[in-house]
Design a protein around this motif. Structure first.
Motif, short mmCIF file in Angstrom:
data_model
loop_
_atom_site.label_atom_id
_atom_site.label_comp_id
_atom_site.label_asym_id
_atom_site.label_seq_id
_atom_site.Cartn_x
_atom_site.Cartn_y
_atom_site.Cartn_z
N ALA A 89 0.84 -1.20 0.00
CA ALA A 89 0.00 0.00 0.00
C ALA A 89 0.87 1.24 0.00
N VAL A 90 0.49 2.24 -0.79
CA VAL A 90 1.19 3.51 -0.82
C VAL A 90 0.27 4.66 -0.45
N LYS A 91 -0.99 4.33 -0.15
CA LYS A 91 -1.97 5.35 0.19
C LYS A 91 -2.77 4.89 1.39
N LEU A 92 -3.15 5.83 2.25
CA LEU A 92 -3.89 5.50 3.46
C LEU A 92 -5.36 5.30 3.13
N GLY A 93 -5.74 4.07 2.84
CA GLY A 93 -7.13 3.78 2.49
C GLY A 93 -7.31 2.30 2.25
N VAL A 94 -8.55 1.86 2.26
CA VAL A 94 -8.89 0.48 1.98
C VAL A 94 -9.87 0.47 0.82
N GLY A 95 -9.61 -0.35 -0.17
CA GLY A 95 -10.51 -0.44 -1.31
C GLY A 95 -10.41 0.75 -2.24
N VAL A 96 -9.29 1.51 -2.18
CA VAL A 96 -9.09 2.65 -3.06
C VAL A 96 -7.79 2.46 -3.82
N GLU A 97 -7.64 3.16 -4.90
CA GLU A 97 -6.45 3.02 -5.74
C GLU A 97 -5.19 3.34 -4.94
N GLY A 98 -4.26 2.39 -4.91
CA GLY A 98 -3.01 2.59 -4.18
C GLY A 98 -3.09 2.27 -2.71
N GLY A 99 -4.28 1.95 -2.20
CA GLY A 99 -4.44 1.63 -0.78
C GLY A 99 -4.39 0.14 -0.52
N PHE A 100 -4.78 -0.25 0.70
CA PHE A 100 -4.82 -1.67 1.02
C PHE A 100 -5.90 -2.35 0.19
N GLN A 101 -5.64 -3.58 -0.20
CA GLN A 101 -6.64 -4.33 -0.94
C GLN A 101 -7.79 -4.72 -0.01
N SER A 102 -9.00 -4.53 -0.47
CA SER A 102 -10.15 -4.97 0.30
C SER A 102 -10.35 -6.46 0.07
N ASP A 103 -11.18 -7.08 0.91
CA ASP A 103 -11.47 -8.49 0.74
C ASP A 103 -12.09 -8.77 -0.62
N GLN A 104 -12.89 -7.80 -1.12
CA GLN A 104 -13.53 -8.00 -2.43
C GLN A 104 -12.50 -8.10 -3.54
N GLU A 105 -11.35 -7.44 -3.36
CA GLU A 105 -10.30 -7.49 -4.38
C GLU A 105 -9.46 -8.75 -4.28
N LYS A 106 -9.38 -9.33 -3.09
CA LYS A 106 -8.53 -10.50 -2.89
C LYS A 106 -9.26 -11.83 -3.01
N TYR A 107 -10.59 -11.81 -2.77
CA TYR A 107 -11.33 -13.07 -2.73
C TYR A 107 -12.60 -13.00 -3.56
N ASP A 108 -13.00 -14.16 -4.04
CA ASP A 108 -14.31 -14.33 -4.64
C ASP A 108 -15.21 -15.03 -3.63
N THR A 109 -16.50 -14.72 -3.68
CA THR A 109 -17.47 -15.39 -2.82
C THR A 109 -18.39 -16.24 -3.68
N ILE A 110 -18.42 -17.52 -3.39
CA ILE A 110 -19.29 -18.45 -4.11
C ILE A 110 -20.54 -18.66 -3.27
N SER A 111 -21.69 -18.29 -3.82
CA SER A 111 -22.96 -18.38 -3.09
C SER A 111 -23.84 -19.46 -3.71
N THR A 112 -24.49 -20.22 -2.84
CA THR A 112 -25.48 -21.20 -3.29
C THR A 112 -26.75 -21.02 -2.47
N TYR A 113 -27.88 -21.26 -3.12
CA TYR A 113 -29.18 -21.04 -2.47
C TYR A 113 -30.08 -22.25 -2.71
N SER A 114 -31.02 -22.45 -1.80
CA SER A 114 -32.02 -23.51 -1.98
C SER A 114 -33.28 -23.12 -1.24
N ILE A 115 -34.41 -23.64 -1.72
CA ILE A 115 -35.69 -23.46 -1.04
C ILE A 115 -35.90 -24.66 -0.13
#
Length: 871
Positions: A89-115
């Motif tokens: 990180a080169v900027k003080l922030g999360v989820g912004v350009e140059g800042g810390f990577q947010s979880d959304q940038e590092k991981y994918d979420t696989i969702s499954t649903y059922s009735i």
């Protein structure tokens, strides 16, 4: 499913949908392969086994749910399907350009649903899945339309949690301004040249070799700013700017200069800039001092990078044990809590109360047999989110069981992927809401005072426990339970001696649950710096190895207790046995009983000369074992002459002077100022009878009252307009704040003092922090007080007592300039070892900050290993 489709509802944005967490436990779609099920009618999410909890409606013995399951996997953004390495990180922030990577940038979420069609089965406690079918794009068309629409609305609803979460934050998103002093900056031709060798650089005032800044006008090298807590640089550069007549405002941090001149850390000390700046002609100014930027390398961290590092590691000096190699731990009673945004004050109190440090509370609200076994969870799903007993049990079961703990991180200093995995995180949103939703401060996302929150939480628990009915009874079923505050409750004895005739009066205070101690700085001593625990902890920077902690005075805990119980003089005490005449009295306070747990609050903040709250820089020498026997009250002793018991109503007469007690000289002075006699009498009666200055303040506040000039009834005291003060509010404190703050009425100050338990510094802080809507805040306090008075009274019972010997078992520490900002951390003793709870980070403590704590929890020695049987 078709038969139940008619009962399905479609959630609107105004509906409360709990689609991210079970209302009874901290199970979420991530925690197990079964995730959670959300009722398509009520929109309440639970785990399977609690889906029909406390269901009294036989017609609802079966229902439709949507099951939500989620799994987090690393993103494959790199070459050949491999994950890309995370960039620094080169900027003080999360989820912004140059800042810390947010979880959304590092991981994918696989969702499954059922009735899911679920029925109660043979027992209300064991629901059964009758039928379950996948819910995806293909199956939607074969499901009844209302079922599909209802499930879709729940899945895509923002949910209860989203309103409180902030997924991206940024502190430094504005470009640095160009200094207006750069172009015409004075240059002193004094021949000073700066050596190209960094080892030659040092502060010309202190000799420090770290955090050095070059004055671009005269070539002076000085240390950086000294921080509020004494850390940072030597302040040499700023002091030189002041001593030079504030003519040379621009400086650059040595070690940050490179060939790319824009990377240099530049600052302006000018009062109209006072912050980081850009200096377009920096290269030319440096060359005039012999510094050729070509080929220069960066050797130190810039100010912004140091801030980023601070936010990345949560390193908060001694209190968070910066520099110590902490060993992370996890398990029963060792699970951290997610910070919801300025909620560390709540997290620290919750850990102290519910994680096992107070066995009686964890026995009542926690679990030994799994997170769904506590009987306090037996309430219908629709009521569970707003039921304090249920939510207290939910959080205590999670903490005491350790059921949601993940793998133990390798280090407490380095972030671990598991620490941000939602599968293992405890986010106490529902608990925060149910405790604070009706409180003017605790319902906000702002930092609050942990001591106030702890007291308020105990009051809320008491009220809920007394109104629990059959859900919470004494072990023998004989009636209402002992409330939680009983464990902390003590009374004090006040011994008043009349100086006129040496007669003595004993009074007992109502039960209290927190002992607030003033710190007597007059009894402070400078510390012995040879003691190991007083040496400054070494930082990660090699250049800081030889720096010592700033010396601060030390006050012993015993001195604080002696100050609390010391003799003090009351000049204007009105004695009923002397025909209500005034005579000085001496008063001394002692304990009536020693509670099972003693919670001590240190008054580390006081009003400065500017009438702003300031932190007292002092260490408190607190032994881990104490004895309070010498502070135990004795009650009336043989041979003492006691003041006769007062008849009913005389106490009110003592606090509210009658017309006949008004000082004639003071009355004359007020009338000479042009006020009506009746108004002047009312003013003097309201402030005690003789204080002209306080009466003047009262006149200015109340001269528009409709009955200000009305005659006072015969034998009367103050009128309704006089707003009689509460007996537990010290009017001298009120009037002192009114006079010195200058912008609040007596009624406003009185409300704040009452809310802050008489502490003037906290009352002033509360007033200034609520100036935007002060009347609304006071109205909310009054409504809460009225609700408390109208609630069912606590049963009268004998308070617990013991031998007065205590062991220290917990502390809450605060970092910051006042209790409404900064950061709170808890240290708790677990199985004989100190453990630090810094929100989600939990580790064995190497240096518990006992000397720096804001709140201390002691357990009476004779109760260790013997929890109260009624809990």
């Amino acid at each position: 499913i078709t038969n139940l489709a008619a009962k399905c509802r479609i959630a609107t944005p105004h509906d409360v949908v709990t689609n991210s967490e079970c209302v009874y436990t901290f199970h979420s779609p991530f925690t197990t392969d079964k995730g959670i099920v959300v009722n398509l009618t009520t929109f309440v999410g639970t785990v399977d086994e609690l889906a029909f909890m406390n269901n009294d409606d036989a017609s609802d013995s079966s229902a439709l749910f949507v099951r939500i399951c989620k799994k987090r996997v690393p993103k494959e953004n790199g070459v050949d399907g491999k994950s890309e390495p995370e960039k620094n990180a080169v900027k003080l922030g999360v989820g912004v350009e140059g800042g810390f990577q947010s979880d959304q940038e590092k991981y994918d979420t696989i969702s499954t649903y059922s009735i899911v069609l679920m029925g109660e089965g043979a027992s209300n406690d064991t629901p059964q899945v009758i039928h379950e079918m996948p819910f995806d794009a293909e199956s939607k068309t074969s499901s009844p339309m209302l079922v599909s629409q209802s499930a879709d609305a729940i899945i895509h609803h923002a949910g209860l949690a989203v309103k409180q979460d902030l997924t991206a934050w940024e502190l430094d998103d504005e470009p640095k301004p160009v200094s207006k002093y750069a172009e015409s900056l004075p240059f002193v031709g004094n021949g000073v040249k700066v050596s190209p060798n960094p080892s030659d650089w040092k502060c010309e005032k202190s000799g420090d070799k770290e955090n050095l800044w070059l004055n671009l006008s005269d070539g002076f090298i000085g240390g950086g700013r000294k921080n509020w807590d004494g850390s940072g640089g030597s302040n040499g550069a700023l002091d030189h700017f002041t001593e030079a007549g504030e003519k040379y405002p621009l400086v650059v941090k040595l070690g940050t200069i490179t060939e790319d001149i824009s990377t240099a850390d530049c600052y302006s000390y000018a009062k109209d800039e006072d912050g980081p700046v850009e200096i377009p002609n920096l290269k030319e100014l440096l060359e005039m001092r012999g510094i050729m930027v070509a080929g220069m390398q960066k050797t130190v961290k810039s100010t912004a990078e140091l801030e980023v590092e601070l936010n990345a590691t949560y390193a908060f000096d001694a209190i968070t044990e910066k520099g110590a190699h902490l060993i992370p731990v996890a398990g029963s009673g060792l699970h951290g809590l997610q910070n919801l945004g300025n909620s560390c004050y709540m997290n620290s109190c919750v850990q102290m109360l519910f994680s096992g440090t107070v066995p009686e509370i964890s026995s009542r609200y926690g679990t030994k047999d799994g997170v769904t076994s506590n009987s306090l969870l037996k309430i219908s799903p629709t009521k569970a989110p707003d039921d304090l007993l249920c939510q207290a049990s939910k959080i205590s079961c999670a903490l005491t069981s350790g059921a949601f703990c993940g793998p133990v991180p390798k280090s407490a200093e380095v972030s671990d992927p598991s620490t941000s995995d939602p599968k293992y995180r405890l986010a106490p949103r529902m608990f925060k809401h149910v405790v604070g939703h009706d409180h003017v401060d605790f319902r906000t996302g702002q930092q609050q005072d942990a001591a106030q929150y702890f007291s308020y939480l105990l009051e809320k628990l008491d009220r809920a426990e007394l109104g629990a009915g059959g859900r919470l009874q004494r072990k023998d079923g004989s009636g209402p339970p002992l409330v939680s505050s009983y464990l902390f409750s003590y009374k004090t004895e006040s011994r008043l001696v009349c100086e006129a005739d040496n007669m003595i009066k004993y009074t007992e205070s109502p039960p209290e649950s927190m002992l607030s101690l003033r710190i007597p700085m007059s009894k402070s001593q400078l510390p012995d710096t040879s003691m190991p625990d007083l040496k400054r902890q070494k930082s990660a920077d090699p250049g800081d190895d030889d720096k010592e902690k700033k010396e601060v005075p030390t006050v012993t805990f015993d001195a604080c207790l002696h100050e609390w119980s010391a003799l003090n003089t009351i000049d204007d005490y009105r004695w009923p046995h002397l025909q209500k005449s005034i005579s000085p009295a001496t008063s001394q306070t002692r304990f009536v009983n020693f509670p099972r747990y003693l919670l001590v609050h240190m008054q580390r903040y006081e009003l400065g000369e500017d009438w702003q709250p300031h932190k007292i820089e002092v260490d408190i020498d607190v032994p881990e074992e104490i004895s309070l026997e010498k502070f135990k009250g004795t009650g009336p002793q043989e041979g003492e002459k006691l003041v006769p018991d007062e008849e009913e109503g005389t106490e009110e007469a003592n606090t509210a002077p009658s017309v006949s007690s008004v000082d004639e000289g003071a009355l004359g002075q007020l009338m000479d100022m042009g006020f009506n006699m009746n108004g002047c009498k009312r003013a003097l009666i309201a402030v005690g009878g003789s204080n002209v200055e306080a009466a003047m303040n009262w006149v200015f506040e109340h001269n528009a009252d409709p009955d200000f000039n009305d005659p006072i009834p015969e034998g009367g005291t103050a009128s309704s307009a006089a707003a009689p003060s509460d007996s537990d509010v010290d009017e001298s404190v009120v009037m002192s704040l009114v006079e010195n703050l200058g912008c609040f009425t007596a009624d406003q100050v009185r409300a704040a003092v009452k809310h802050c338990s008489g502490a003037a510094d906290r009352a002033a802080d509360w007033l200034f922090s609520h100036m935007d809507d002060l009347d609304g805040a006071i109205a909310a306090l009054e409504n809460n007080a009225a609700a408390a008075e109208n609630s069912e009274p606590k049963p009268t019972m004998m308070l617990e007592d013991g031998d007065g010997k205590y062991n220290l078992v917990g502390l809450i520490s605060h970092i910051g300039k006042n209790t409404g900002s900064g950061h709170y951390v808890a240290h708790l003793k677990k199985n004989g070892k100190w453990v630090i709870f810094n929100d989600e980070k939990v580790a064995l403590s190497e240096h518990p900050p006992i000397r720096h704590a804001y709140m201390y929890l002691f357990q009476r020695s004779d109760t260790v290993g013997s929890p109260h049987i009624e809990f």
